[in-house]
Design an enzyme around this catalytic site. Structure first.
Site: not given
Length: 324
Positions: A53, A151, A173, A237-238, A262-264
Site C-alpha cells: 500500500y 463493487s 462479471r 484504482y484497484g 489513483f490514490w484518494m
C-alpha cells in the site's frame, strides 16, 4: 483493550493478530475519545498488511482505514462534537481498535438515521467514486465507463455520475447483476464477454467515452480500452484480479489514452474529502446511495472474518464489547 495489530509485513493470516493493548489516553484539548462501533475489512487493508500500500507505518501498529464510532468524551475547547455523537473516523486514525482518540475538528458527524453498518463504509468507497467522477470536467450527458461495477466503488460511481449529469457504462462479471445495477440508475450494464465492446459501441453510437475507471486490472483492462475513445483518461484504482496493470501499449498510442494510478489521499484530493464524505452521508440518508451489505464478525473473531473475506469479500468488524 482489544485491537487488531500488524506485527510484520507479509501474509495477513500470519502478520495480523488480535491483541490486548493499553487504553488510549484521555482526550487532550481539541480531541475526542471514540468508541469504535464497526470498521470494515477490505482489500486495501490487506494491501497495507502485505506492505504494498502507499502507506507503510512503523510496526507493530493497529491498522484499519475507516470506521464509525460514538464519542465517549471530549477534551477542553471542543465544540465540534459532543459525547454520544456518531462520527466517521478520519484518515490516519487507525480504526481496528475498541477505542481511539482523534482531533475533533477532523470528525464528520453522521445522522443517526443512517445505520451504523452503512456509516462504517462511507469514507472510502463513496468518496473514491466522487473523486473518480470528478477527474475530468465533462459536460452533462457524457459517458464514463467502469469495470467492477457491482463493487462498493462501482455502485457509488453510478450514483455520483447521475448526480453530476453523467451517464455510465458498467461492466460486470455476472449477467444476473445487470438488472440490479440498472435499478440503481446505471445507463448501460454489460457482462464481460467477447462481444461486450461491440455491444457497448452499438449502444453509445458515435458519442465519445473520455473517462474510465479500472478496479480490476490484469486482462480486464482490455475491454475498457476497447470502449474508451480518442484522448480518454483511464484511472486505475484497484487490482481485484490480483494481476498487475498491463495495458496494450499499441492501443494506448493509437487512441492517445492517458493512464493514471489513483490514490484518494494524494495531496491534490485532500481538500475535497470532507465535502465528498458529507455528500456521501446525505446520499445514503436520502436513500439514493445504498452501500453493499457486509456480514458482521466480532473483532475477537478476526481469523474467521479474514477467512470469510478471502472467499467472499468485504466484512465488518464489530469493536463494541457491549453489543450482544
Amino acid at each position: 483493550m482489544l485491537a487488531i495489530q500488524l506485527t510484520r509485513f507479509g501474509e495477513p493470516e500470519k502478520s495480523l493478530e488480535v491483541a490486548d493493548l493499553p487504553e488510549p489516553p484521555a482526550p487532550a484539548a481539541g480531541q475526542a475519545l471514540i468508541q469504535v462501533e464497526y470498521a470494515p475489512l477490505d482489500h486495501h487493508d490487506l494491501l497495507l498488511a502485505q506492505g504494498i500500500y502507499p502507506v507503510r507505518p512503523e510496526l507493530p501498529t493497529v491498522i484499519g482505514n475507516e470506521g464509525v464510532g460514538t464519542v465517549v468524551s471530549v477534551g477542553s475547547g471542543v465544540t465540534e462534537v459532543r459525547p454520544g455523537a456518531r462520527v466517521l473516523l478520519p484518515f490516519g486514525v487507525l480504526s481496528w481498535s475498541e477505542r481511539v482518540v482523534a482531533e475533533a475538528a477532523d470528525l464528520t458527524v453522521v445522522d443517526k438515521s443512517i445505520r451504523l453498518e452503512q456509516a462504517a463504509m462511507l469514507t472510502i468507497n463513496p468518496v473514491t467514486a466522487g473523486l473518480l467522477v470528478g477527474l475530468r470536467d465533462l459536460p452533462a450527458g457524457s459517458w464514463v465507463v467502469q469495470n467492477a461495477a457491482s463493487s462498493g466503488v462501482g455502485r457509488s460511481v453510478i450514483v455520483f455520475a447521475k448526480e453530476r449529469g453523467l451517464r455510465t457504462i458498467n461492466i460486470v462479471r455476472r449477467a444476473e447483476l445487470v438488472s440490479e445495477l440498472r435499478g440503481l440508475g446505471a445507463d448501460i450494464v454489460v457482462a464481460d464477454s467477447a462481444d461486450a465492446g461491440a455491444r457497448v459501441r452499438e449502444a453509445v453510437g458515435s458519442d465519445p467515452v473520455l473517462l474510465g475507471f479500472d478496479g480490476v486490472s490484469g486482462t480486464a483492462t482490455a475491454l475498457l480500452l476497447d470502449v474508451l475513445t480518442d484522448g480518454a483518461l483511464l484511472a486505475i484504482y484497484g487490482y481485484m484480479s490480483g494481476q498487475p496493470f498491463t495495458p496494450d501499449p499499441d492501443v494506448l498510442r493509437a487512441k492517445n489514452i492517458t493512464t493514471t494510478e489513483f490514490w484518494m489521499y494524494e495531496d491534490e484530493f485532500l481538500p475535497q474529502l470532507a465535502a465528498l464524505t458529507a455528500e456521501s452521508a446525505r446520499l445514503v440518508s436520502d436513500g439514493r446511495l445504498v452501500l453493499p451489505a457486509a456480514p458482521v464478525y466480532k473483532a475477537a473473531d478476526f481469523p474467521e472474518a479474514l477467512a470469510y473475506f478471502r472467499k467472499n469479500g468485504k466484512v465488518l468488524l464489530d469493536f463494541n464489547p457491549h453489543r450482544a
